[in-house]
Design a protein around this motif. Structure first.
Motif, PDB file in Angstrom:
ATOM      1  N   ASN A  60       0.808  -1.216   0.000  1.00 41.57           N
ATOM      2  CA  ASN A  60       0.000   0.000   0.000  1.00 41.57           C
ATOM      3  C   ASN A  60       0.846   1.274   0.000  1.00 41.57           C
ATOM      4  O   ASN A  60       2.068   1.242  -0.075  1.00 41.57           O
ATOM      5  N   TYR A  61       0.163   2.380   0.090  1.00 37.15           N
ATOM      6  CA  TYR A  61       0.773   3.709   0.002  1.00 37.15           C
ATOM      7  C   TYR A  61       1.900   3.890   1.029  1.00 37.15           C
ATOM      8  O   TYR A  61       2.982   4.378   0.698  1.00 37.15           O
ATOM      9  N   VAL A  62       1.663   3.473   2.260  1.00 39.85           N
ATOM     10  CA  VAL A  62       2.647   3.659   3.326  1.00 39.85           C
ATOM     11  C   VAL A  62       3.918   2.849   3.060  1.00 39.85           C
ATOM     12  O   VAL A  62       5.028   3.317   3.336  1.00 39.85           O
ATOM     13  N   ASP A  63       3.753   1.645   2.511  1.00 38.91           N
ATOM     14  CA  ASP A  63       4.917   0.815   2.186  1.00 38.91           C
ATOM     15  C   ASP A  63       5.844   1.538   1.214  1.00 38.91           C
ATOM     16  O   ASP A  63       7.068   1.482   1.335  1.00 38.91           O
ATOM     17  N   VAL A  64       5.252   2.192   0.240  1.00 34.07           N
ATOM     18  CA  VAL A  64       6.032   2.921  -0.766  1.00 34.07           C
ATOM     19  C   VAL A  64       6.605   4.210  -0.191  1.00 34.07           C
ATOM     20  O   VAL A  64       7.775   4.545  -0.415  1.00 34.07           O
ATOM     21  N   TYR A  65       5.791   4.900   0.568  1.00 31.97           N
ATOM     22  CA  TYR A  65       6.203   6.211   1.090  1.00 31.97           C
ATOM     23  C   TYR A  65       7.428   6.104   2.000  1.00 31.97           C
ATOM     24  O   TYR A  65       8.311   6.958   1.962  1.00 31.97           O
ATOM     25  N   TYR A  66       7.504   5.051   2.807  1.00 32.97           N
ATOM     26  CA  TYR A  66       8.560   4.947   3.815  1.00 32.97           C
ATOM     27  C   TYR A  66       9.708   4.010   3.440  1.00 32.97           C
ATOM     28  O   TYR A  66      10.622   3.813   4.232  1.00 32.97           O
ATOM     29  N   ASN A  67       9.677   3.428   2.252  1.00 34.28           N
ATOM     30  CA  ASN A  67      10.724   2.476   1.876  1.00 34.28           C
ATOM     31  C   ASN A  67      11.215   2.742   0.461  1.00 34.28           C
ATOM     32  O   ASN A  67      10.403   2.865  -0.460  1.00 34.28           O
ATOM     33  N   ASP A  68      12.529   2.797   0.289  1.00 33.67           N
ATOM     34  CA  ASP A  68      13.094   2.913  -1.051  1.00 33.67           C
ATOM     35  C   ASP A  68      12.900   1.630  -1.837  1.00 33.67           C
ATOM     36  O   ASP A  68      12.663   1.657  -3.047  1.00 33.67           O
ATOM     37  N   TYR A  69      13.018   0.510  -1.130  1.00 29.06           N
ATOM     38  CA  TYR A  69      12.918  -0.789  -1.797  1.00 29.06           C
ATOM     39  C   TYR A  69      11.827  -1.639  -1.150  1.00 29.06           C
ATOM     40  O   TYR A  69      11.720  -1.704   0.081  1.00 29.06           O
ATOM     41  N   ILE A  70      11.031  -2.285  -1.989  1.00 23.65           N
ATOM     42  CA  ILE A  70       9.953  -3.157  -1.530  1.00 23.65           C
ATOM     43  C   ILE A  70      10.483  -4.587  -1.518  1.00 23.65           C
ATOM     44  O   ILE A  70      10.890  -5.119  -2.565  1.00 23.65           O
ATOM     45  N   THR A  71      10.480  -5.213  -0.344  1.00 16.58           N
ATOM     46  CA  THR A  71      10.998  -6.570  -0.187  1.00 16.58           C
ATOM     47  C   THR A  71       9.978  -7.438   0.543  1.00 16.58           C
ATOM     48  O   THR A  71       8.972  -6.942   1.066  1.00 16.58           O
ATOM     49  N   ASN A  72      10.274  -8.718   0.639  1.00 13.37           N
ATOM     50  CA  ASN A  72       9.368  -9.638   1.341  1.00 13.37           C
ATOM     51  C   ASN A  72       9.455  -9.509   2.857  1.00 13.37           C
ATOM     52  O   ASN A  72       8.767 -10.207   3.589  1.00 13.37           O
ATOM     53  N   LYS A  73      10.290  -8.604   3.347  1.00  6.01           N
ATOM     54  CA  LYS A  73      10.393  -8.377   4.789  1.00  6.01           C
ATOM     55  C   LYS A  73       9.305  -7.434   5.307  1.00  6.01           C
ATOM     56  O   LYS A  73       9.114  -7.291   6.517  1.00  6.01           O
ATOM     57  N   LEU A  74       8.607  -6.778   4.405  1.00  5.52           N
ATOM     58  CA  LEU A  74       7.546  -5.855   4.809  1.00  5.52           C
ATOM     59  C   LEU A  74       6.294  -6.633   5.195  1.00  5.52           C
ATOM     60  O   LEU A  74       6.026  -7.724   4.680  1.00  5.52           O
ATOM     61  N   ASN A  75       5.498  -6.044   6.083  1.00  3.34           N
ATOM     62  CA  ASN A  75       4.222  -6.642   6.495  1.00  3.34           C
ATOM     63  C   ASN A  75       3.101  -6.080   5.623  1.00  3.34           C
ATOM     64  O   ASN A  75       2.619  -4.970   5.860  1.00  3.34           O
TER      65      ASN A  75
END
Length: 447
Positions: A60-75
């Motif tokens: 979602n939006y927050v995942d993108v806003y706070y992270n440069d890279y999207i990985t499988n470690k995100l919830n």
């Protein structure tokens, strides 16, 4: 990371980009519209759960806003989606996600790059999903280019809205970017990953230093107002668990016995920006004192009468009674306070106002213990008055307050100096990214 005295070299030859706001670009580079080099879709997958759809996870939006890279470690959020949505928006290595809606225009077009294939993880609502064409546009280069100063502003200009801003698909697809050869895109991205990691590590160390300084400041105040300045004096148990041991000559009283508790009226008065009595909220309690130099709102005499507002006399201790406790300031002028605040009107024959302020800031644990919670965590007037308060001799209170003024100022100066260096590093980081992706510096031999 290089020192200011070291200069990154430039390309040997430049040409006019043909785009006024881009200026010159290296010879051999081109300008491209994003739609020519990537597949772009606006996500319509929201966080709702539908019985006739398949279960998925949502970036979602927050995942993108706070992270440069999207990985499988995100919830990721649990949601559902149609088969068509899964086919279109499932995240693959090299995808770039972009925030397309926000309440403020400068939060538009924040990018993140997908590091690996993420099975059953979909691009969520309020995001644009960009899949660069293989061997033409390198995803990490695009990610850096979107975030670069001088390039991201085109999205801000294109954003529509008044209270909420949004990007249309066409404003994303028609965005212009410099395009080096593919192998050069890879080198630029590798260089920026290396250099920004160095900068980010420095920033993290400095932020940790600020945290340690703030902890030291808190401990210094707490020790001084409960143990005094002389480590050799005899001690006794205070009778209050969170206060612990105190000097033998000190006594423990209650705030209501050394001050009057001031509670504001419920009705909020009409405010103005011209004249009257200063209006104070929790946001104004950022410094030890409140004086005439404070900017903000006023309450006129007519508005005071209409709302039945009470004016707090000068030289009281204003403290938070909602949510974030242990925040306090002394008002050097008469003020009107809002409902999130209460105040102590001190008996100056018993307690020094500056010592009292320091003691209140160190009493966060008490306020958290007695707070009640409905819709907000709140400390009522009775509990404000029941605050156990240590009373050294008045002259000793003054010495403790003077000592803390000097020592906390030293710590605050270090915090401010460190914060300034963090801002410099952030500015340098932004400038470096912009210079690399627009060809102002040649980093091909730096990786």
């Amino acid at each position: 990371m290089r020192n200011d005295s070291q200069q990154w070299k430039q390309y040997p030859k430049y040409k006019n980009s043909g785009v006024e706001w881009l200026g010159m670009i290296p010879d051999g580079w081109n300008i491209f519209k994003l739609k020519r080099m990537a597949e772009i879709n606006i996500s319509n997958v929201d966080k709702k759960t539908e019985l006739n759809q398949e279960k998925v996870l949502l970036c979602n939006y927050v995942d993108v806003y706070y992270n440069d890279y999207i990985t499988n470690k995100l919830n990721f959020l649990e949601a559902t989606a149609t088969k068509e949505q899964k086919k279109r928006f499932e995240l693959k290595k090299g995808d770039v996600l972009l925030t397309k809606d926000s309440e403020t225009w400068d939060d538009i077009a924040i990018p993140a790059c997908v590091e690996t294939d993420l099975d059953n993880v979909l691009c969520g609502y309020h995001l644009a999903h960009i899949r660069p064409h293989p061997n033409k546009l390198y995803s990490k280069y695009l990610f850096r280019a979107i975030s670069a100063s001088g390039l991201k502003e085109q999205f801000w200009v294109a954003a529509n809205g008044v209270t909420r801003f949004g990007l249309s698909k066409s404003s994303i697809t028609n965005a212009l970017f410099p395009l080096p050869p593919f192998s050069e895109q890879e080198k630029i991205a590798q260089f920026l990953d290396k250099e920004t990691t160095k900068i980010d590590n420095l920033i993290n160390k400095k932020q940790r230093l600020i945290e340690l300084l703030q902890e030291k400041r808190t401990a210094l105040i707490s020790h001084a107002v409960t143990k005094g300045l002389n480590p050799d004096v005899p001690m006794k148990y205070s009778g209050v668990e969170w206060l612990g041991m105190i000097p033998e000559s000190w006594v423990v009283s209650k705030a209501k016995l050394i001050s009057s508790i001031f509670v504001p009226q419920r009705n909020k008065p009409d405010l103005n920006t011209v004249d009257g009595v200063r209006w104070i909220t929790m946001e104004n309690l950022i410094s030890p004192s409140i004086n005439l130099s404070l900017s903000g709102y006023f309450v006129s005499q007519s508005a005071l009468l209409q709302a039945g507002s009470k004016v707090l006399p000068k030289e009281c201790i204003i403290a938070s009674c909602v949510g974030n406790f242990g925040i306090a300031s002394v008002n050097l002028i008469p003020v009107v306070i809002n409902q999130q605040l209460q105040a102590y009107i001190p008996n100056k024959q018993k307690i020094d106002i500056w010592f009292f302020r320091y003691f209140i800031t160190s009493s966060k644990i008490y306020f958290e213990l007695v707070a009640t919670s409905t819709t907000l965590v709140y400390v009522n007037q009775t509990s404000f008055g029941e605050l156990p308060t240590v009373l050294p001799p008045l002259a000793e209170q003054e010495k403790i307050a003077e000592y803390l003024d000097i020592q906390t100022q030293k710590i605050d100066n270090l915090i401010n100096k460190t914060q300034t260096s963090i801002e410099y590093l952030k500015e340098y980081r932004t400038a470096l990214i912009s210079a690399a992706v627009t060809g102002k510096i040649d980093v091909r031999e730096e990786v």
